[in-house]
Structures are given as C-alpha cells and as structure tokens.
Design a protein around this motif. Structure first.
Motif, PDB file in Angstrom:
ATOM      1  N   ARG A   1      85.375-102.248 -26.678  1.00 45.85           N
ATOM      2  CA  ARG A   1      84.108-101.888 -27.311  1.00 45.85           C
ATOM      3  C   ARG A   1      84.210-100.570 -28.077  1.00 45.85           C
ATOM      4  O   ARG A   1      83.681-100.420 -29.174  1.00 45.85           O
ATOM      5  CB  ARG A   1      83.027-101.763 -26.239  1.00 45.85           C
ATOM      6  CG  ARG A   1      81.741-101.169 -26.746  1.00 45.85           C
ATOM      7  CD  ARG A   1      80.839-100.672 -25.632  1.00 45.85           C
ATOM      8  NE  ARG A   1      79.817 -99.797 -26.160  1.00 45.85           N
ATOM      9  CZ  ARG A   1      78.829 -99.268 -25.459  1.00 45.85           C
ATOM     10  NH1 ARG A   1      78.733 -99.545 -24.176  1.00 45.85           N
ATOM     11  NH2 ARG A   1      77.959 -98.479 -26.013  1.00 45.85           N
ATOM     12  N   THR A   2      84.891 -99.565 -27.491  1.00 47.88           N
ATOM     13  CA  THR A   2      84.957 -98.249 -28.119  1.00 47.88           C
ATOM     14  C   THR A   2      86.107 -98.115 -29.115  1.00 47.88           C
ATOM     15  O   THR A   2      86.165 -97.122 -29.855  1.00 47.88           O
ATOM     16  CB  THR A   2      85.081 -97.146 -27.044  1.00 47.88           C
ATOM     17  OG1 THR A   2      86.112 -97.504 -26.117  1.00 47.88           O
ATOM     18  CG2 THR A   2      83.771 -96.988 -26.284  1.00 47.88           C
ATOM     19  N   GLY A   3      87.013 -99.096 -29.160  1.00 49.15           N
ATOM     20  CA  GLY A   3      88.044 -99.132 -30.197  1.00 49.15           C
ATOM     21  C   GLY A   3      88.918 -97.895 -30.218  1.00 49.15           C
ATOM     22  O   GLY A   3      89.573 -97.544 -29.231  1.00 49.15           O
ATOM     23  N   ALA A   4      88.913 -97.190 -31.349  1.00 47.69           N
ATOM     24  CA  ALA A   4      89.753 -96.004 -31.517  1.00 47.69           C
ATOM     25  C   ALA A   4      89.105 -94.749 -30.956  1.00 47.69           C
ATOM     26  O   ALA A   4      89.735 -93.684 -30.918  1.00 47.69           O
ATOM     27  CB  ALA A   4      90.062 -95.797 -33.001  1.00 47.69           C
TER      28      ALA A   4
ATOM     29  N   ASP B   1      96.070 -98.315 -34.767  1.00 45.93           N
ATOM     30  CA  ASP B   1      97.107 -97.826 -33.853  1.00 45.93           C
ATOM     31  C   ASP B   1      96.487 -97.139 -32.640  1.00 45.93           C
ATOM     32  O   ASP B   1      96.956 -97.313 -31.512  1.00 45.93           O
ATOM     33  CB  ASP B   1      98.035 -96.850 -34.589  1.00 45.93           C
ATOM     34  CG  ASP B   1      98.915 -97.550 -35.624  1.00 45.93           C
ATOM     35  OD1 ASP B   1      99.030 -98.796 -35.540  1.00 45.93           O
ATOM     36  OD2 ASP B   1      99.459 -96.870 -36.502  1.00 45.93           O
ATOM     37  N   ALA B   2      95.437 -96.357 -32.884  1.00 45.68           N
ATOM     38  CA  ALA B   2      94.778 -95.664 -31.773  1.00 45.68           C
ATOM     39  C   ALA B   2      94.129 -96.661 -30.825  1.00 45.68           C
ATOM     40  O   ALA B   2      94.194 -96.502 -29.601  1.00 45.68           O
ATOM     41  CB  ALA B   2      93.727 -94.691 -32.325  1.00 45.68           C
ATOM     42  N   ALA B   3      93.501 -97.703 -31.387  1.00 42.42           N
ATOM     43  CA  ALA B   3      92.866 -98.730 -30.555  1.00 42.42           C
ATOM     44  C   ALA B   3      93.909 -99.496 -29.746  1.00 42.42           C
ATOM     45  O   ALA B   3      93.692 -99.803 -28.566  1.00 42.42           O
ATOM     46  CB  ALA B   3      92.071 -99.692 -31.432  1.00 42.42           C
ATOM     47  N   GLU B   4      95.056 -99.788 -30.371  1.00 42.68           N
ATOM     48  CA  GLU B   4      96.118-100.511 -29.663  1.00 42.68           C
ATOM     49  C   GLU B   4      96.687 -99.669 -28.522  1.00 42.68           C
ATOM     50  O   GLU B   4      96.927-100.175 -27.427  1.00 42.68           O
ATOM     51  CB  GLU B   4      97.228-100.886 -30.640  1.00 42.68           C
ATOM     52  CG  GLU B   4      98.302-101.759 -30.015  1.00 42.68           C
ATOM     53  CD  GLU B   4      99.270-102.309 -31.041  1.00 42.68           C
ATOM     54  OE1 GLU B   4      99.871-103.366 -30.767  1.00 42.68           O
ATOM     55  OE2 GLU B   4      99.419-101.699 -32.121  1.00 42.68           O
ATOM     56  N   LYS B   5      96.864 -98.369 -28.763  1.00 36.18           N
ATOM     57  CA  LYS B   5      97.379 -97.475 -27.730  1.00 36.18           C
ATOM     58  C   LYS B   5      96.412 -97.419 -26.551  1.00 36.18           C
ATOM     59  O   LYS B   5      96.829 -97.511 -25.387  1.00 36.18           O
ATOM     60  CB  LYS B   5      97.574 -96.080 -28.326  1.00 36.18           C
ATOM     61  CG  LYS B   5      98.127 -95.045 -27.353  1.00 36.18           C
ATOM     62  CD  LYS B   5      98.426 -93.744 -28.092  1.00 36.18           C
ATOM     63  CE  LYS B   5      98.998 -92.688 -27.155  1.00 36.18           C
ATOM     64  NZ  LYS B   5      97.978 -92.100 -26.282  1.00 36.18           N
ATOM     65  N   ARG B   6      95.123 -97.289 -26.830  1.00 38.00           N
ATOM     66  CA  ARG B   6      94.128 -97.226 -25.759  1.00 38.00           C
ATOM     67  C   ARG B   6      94.070 -98.551 -24.989  1.00 38.00           C
ATOM     68  O   ARG B   6      93.943 -98.562 -23.758  1.00 38.00           O
ATOM     69  CB  ARG B   6      92.742 -96.909 -26.338  1.00 38.00           C
ATOM     70  CG  ARG B   6      92.625 -95.498 -26.917  1.00 38.00           C
ATOM     71  CD  ARG B   6      91.196 -95.166 -27.259  1.00 38.00           C
ATOM     72  NE  ARG B   6      90.380 -95.118 -26.058  1.00 38.00           N
ATOM     73  CZ  ARG B   6      89.207 -95.719 -25.903  1.00 38.00           C
ATOM     74  NH1 ARG B   6      88.701 -96.450 -26.887  1.00 38.00           N
ATOM     75  NH2 ARG B   6      88.531 -95.616 -24.773  1.00 38.00           N
ATOM     76  N   TYR B   7      94.178 -99.678 -25.698  1.00 40.72           N
ATOM     77  CA  TYR B   7      94.141-100.978 -25.032  1.00 40.72           C
ATOM     78  C   TYR B   7      95.330-101.133 -24.086  1.00 40.72           C
ATOM     79  O   TYR B   7      95.172-101.567 -22.932  1.00 40.72           O
ATOM     80  CB  TYR B   7      94.133-102.110 -26.061  1.00 40.72           C
ATOM     81  CG  TYR B   7      94.222-103.481 -25.429  1.00 40.72           C
ATOM     82  CD1 TYR B   7      93.101-104.065 -24.835  1.00 40.72           C
ATOM     83  CD2 TYR B   7      95.431-104.173 -25.370  1.00 40.72           C
ATOM     84  CE1 TYR B   7      93.179-105.302 -24.208  1.00 40.72           C
ATOM     85  CE2 TYR B   7      95.512-105.415 -24.756  1.00 40.72           C
ATOM     86  CZ  TYR B   7      94.392-105.972 -24.176  1.00 40.72           C
ATOM     87  OH  TYR B   7      94.470-107.197 -23.555  1.00 40.72           O
TER      88      TYR B   7
END
Length: 489
Positions: free
Chosen positions: A306-309, A330-336
């Motif tokens: 939901r919060t993405g990046a 990239d930031a969203a993928e790292k957080r996921y």
C-alpha cells in the motif's frame, strides 16, 4: 546459596541460571549457547544480543520463549518443566527503530459530506486523505492543514470503496451503481475527463492496485475491481480499458487483494477464495473451508504494498524524505523484499467470515489452510496484518478484537473495551499500536504488547464505519454515520 544469588533466582523452582541460545525467526543461531541469569531483564537481553550480532547501533528487539514474550525478565517465561541441561531457545524479532506516538485527542472535525462517510484513507506518503460518502461524492483533504481540497462529482450512487495507487498519483473509486472513476488528486478532476469505467452489472465491492514493484517504469496504471455481480475486472488506467474479466465465483465478491508475487485473491459470498494469475487471468486454485460468506482478506505484505516507495521511517523525520519518481520502483521492491524476508519468505493470506472464523493460508502454493482460527462469537468484519507482518488483528461484531501470530495463526490475546460491534481497525506504522472504530461511536487506541487500551477517543456522535492511521504516524482519520471526517493527533 548466597544472598545475591537468592535475589536473582526465580523463587518458583530455585533456579538461578539457564543455558540459552538466541535464534532468529528463520532459526539461525546468534552465537553459541551462553549461561544467563533468570533475573536478566529484557533491556539486558537487548544489549547482549546486539553485542553478539556486532550491531553498530543498539537495535530494539522482542524476545520469545515457547511463544511467550519476555516482557520483564527471563524468569517470567522459564518454568519448572524447563530442563537445566537443555538449551533454552530465545527467539528474537527486530522491532521498528522509529516509534509512533499514540493519538490523544480529536484535533478537528471536517464537515462537507452530506451523508455518511463510508470510506477514508491516507495517500501512500500520508500527505492527503480521500473520503467517499453516501452523498455520491469523493473528497480530497490536505493532511497538513486539515482543510478540504476538492469535491469530486461523477458518481450517481453511494461511493462504497476507494483505493490510492501506490505511487500516489491516482485514486480510484467505485459506487453502488457499478460505476468506477479514476481521479487525479492534484486537480480533483477525472482522469480522461468525462469518461468512467463500466462493465460491472452491480455495485462495486472492492478495488486494489498492482503493487508498485511490479508496475512498468514504477508508474501505477493497472488495478482490479470486484463487484456484487461476482466478476473481477483488471483495468488499465492509462487508456481506461478493461484488460481482463475473471469469472468463476457463484455469488458476489466481498474482498480483493493484489499480491506482490503477481497473484490476485478474491473472496466471495460463495464461501470460497480464488487465486488468479494477474498476467493472463488464469485461475490457479480455489481455497475452501469457510462455512459462510467470506467478508474480508488481508495479506502480510499489504502495508508495504500500500505504501509503495514511502518508508514510514523517512516520513517521520523532522524534514520528511520522499523518494524521487525515477527511484520509486526500486525503493518499493527493496521494501517488499524486506517485508517478505521478515515473514520468512512467504506471502500469507488471512480470511475472515460470517462463520465467526478466520483461516490462515499460504495461497501461492497450498490449497489447505495453515490454521483455522476460532474464538470470535459473531461474524468477522475486518482483519489486518501488522506492518512488520508478525501479528494479525481481527475485528468482530462480538465487540472484541483478537490478536494472532502472523506466521502460525496461533491465538495471542483479546482486546476488550468496545460495547458494540467493531467495524474497522488500522495499525500504526511501527506495529506497536492499533486503532479501532466501532458501532458504539468511539475510537480506541490499543497497546499491542500489553493488550490494554491506551486511549479512548470520543468525538463521533454515532457509528464509526472507517478508520485509518497515516503512514507518518502522526494522525488518525475516521468517518461514519454523522457525515463528519474526524482527525486525531
């Protein structure tokens, strides 16, 4: 035994020390077994573990022995059945390094809606709020100034659901007439002005966007909708086109999730949950077990999707930090990936039903549930995983909220305090607090560790239908029957 040793002992079995070993959630040992006094406090355990892990900064941890949390000292979780020769396994879990302060008051009430507020939510970066109402409008509000931005007209019936795109650039809303509209939150105008998305034959019950780390170029364009007609539709917001229609449910769909592994999950009044592959619309499997309507779904990765990046830790800084557009994916993928790692590498799904039960699933690979979770005495209205994936909270018409282990589904505790049914719950970004909205016209803030009510927030004069906690941790928004949007801070 000398006087100092007697003071350190538990008193229940005369034990002074235990042989213990710290282990992570994945089972990795943090150093060799060491002898620890049972009087050792949680703070001292933190220092020892940080030293063993050679942490440069003092990271906060939670500690568990046989699923019991160490709240004071080791003696509270070491019992007489623990063998002195056996190595005691102490499970450690890292906590959020930031801390959300509990909201303490209703700071303002925003008027404007002419009918009940049915849904309200913060944008992924926490800057804006969108609300949908029985007055057929969607409204955007500025979170910082607590003032209205835009009143958006286009629906012909109650606005039942809204969903922010994880990049924050769009909001989609669905109404009781089956109409779907995409809005630009910066202008309050319809995207592709004058056109709305039609296809559903009955009202819209659920909306969700493709996760940002799966989106082409880091721009959110695809979303899914579900309706009372039993269909799931996948749309492309760029061209206002329906890409796929997923059929197979025998009754209306009640909940929808788009997971981080490219699967879509739909729950229905036909008592089933279906797993779809988003890329081609193929139905992978059907999850069965509930004896009545399935009302609600939650993924352990929901919060990070939901919060993405937008990382809450960065949003909470004195000068909030926002990710540049070109770096969002990239930031969203790292957080996921970090969230998935904290969950043991498994995306899990929990479902709540009119049959008073919940089921925990590993739906990417298994048809059978991990656990059937019982204890509620009436139907389950809402269920949410904590942002750190470790705890499930479920809300029910039986006036209670129950807490469960996010990996095993085991019961952890119950929160009592509401005097009527609980409609919706929302977690703080640090997973330490929970807010609930109820038919009894109150909001309550709960401390998850102590399982006690932290604050009682009156302010509504009637039922509270919707509640959300901002990703930056600063504010709570709620809406309900009295047509007002209330802010707590």
């Amino acid at each position: 035994m000398d006087e100092e040793a007697m003071d350190a002992s538990d008193g229940s079995d005369g034990r002074v020390n235990v042989l213990a070993q710290f282990r992570s959630e994945s089972g990795e040992a943090a150093g060799p077994p060491i002898e620890l006094p049972v009087s050792l406090t949680r703070d001292k355990l933190q220092l020892i573990l940080n030293a063993l892990l050679k942490q440069e900064e003092n990271t906060p941890y939670s500690f568990f022995v046989s699923e019991k949390e160490v709240l004071n000292n080791l003696s509270s979780v070491v019992d007489e059945t623990t063998s002195e020769e056996k190595v005691l396994s102490i499970l450690y879990q890292p906590q959020a390094v930031f801390r959300v302060r509990a909201v303490t008051r209703c700071s303002s009430s925003l008027s404007g809606h002419a009918e009940a507020v049915l849904c309200a939510s913060f944008s992924p970066d926490g800057q804006h709020i969108a609300s949908g109402s029985g007055d057929t409008t969607v409204r955007f509000w500025d979170n910082n100034t607590e003032t209205p931005h835009f009143t958006c007209k286009g629906h012909s019936h109650w606005v039942l659901v809204t969903a922010w795109s994880p990049d924050g650039n769009r909001l989609v809303s669905g109404c009781k007439s089956g109409r779907i509209i995409i809005w630009d939150p910066t202008t309050g105008k319809q995207v592709n002005y004058g056109s709305h998305l039609t296809g559903h034959k009955q009202w819209i019950t659920a909306l969700c966007w493709e996760p940002l780390h799966l989106a082409d170029g880091g721009n959110s364009t695809r979303f899914a909708s579900a309706g009372k007609d039993g269909d799931v539709r996948i749309w492309n917001a760029s061209g206002n086109k329906c890409e796929k229609v997923l059929t197979g449910h025998l009754q209306g769909i009640t909940a929808l999730r788009w997971g981080g592994e490219g699967l879509i999950y739909s729950a229905s009044q036909d008592r089933t949950i279906k797993v779809w592959r988003a890329s081609d619309g193929v139905m992978c499997r059907t999850l069965q077990g509930h004896g009545h309507w399935v009302n609600t779904l939650a993924l352990n990765t929901d919060y990070v999707i939901r919060t993405g990046a937008s990382n809450p830790k960065d949003l909470m800084k004195a000068s909030p930090e926002y990710v540049a557009k070109e770096n969002r994916r990239d930031a969203a993928e790292k957080r996921y990936k970090e969230a998935l790692s904290a969950a043991g590498g498994m995306e899990r799904l929990v479902s709540g039903s009119d049959d008073f039960t919940l089921f925990l699933w590993e739906p990417g690979t298994e048809r059978k549930p991990v656990e059937r979770m019982t204890g509620h005495m009436q139907l389950v209205n809402d269920v949410k995983f904590s942002p750190d994936t470790r705890i499930i909270a479920s809300a029910s018409f039986d006036k209670s909220i129950r807490l469960w282990n996010g990996a095993t589904g085991k019961f952890l505790g119950v929160l009592h305090g509401h005097v009527n049914g609980v409609y919706q719950i929302a977690w703080s970004a640090d997973s330490r607090l929970l807010v609930s909205g109820s038919k009894d016209s109150t909001l309550k803030v709960w401390n998850v560790s102590t399982k006690k009510m932290e604050l009682d927030l009156p302010g509504h004069a009637d039922e509270v239908y919707t509640v959300d906690w901002s990703p930056d941790g600063q504010k709570v928004v709620s809406g309900g029957k009295i047509k007002l949007l209330n802010y707590g801070e």
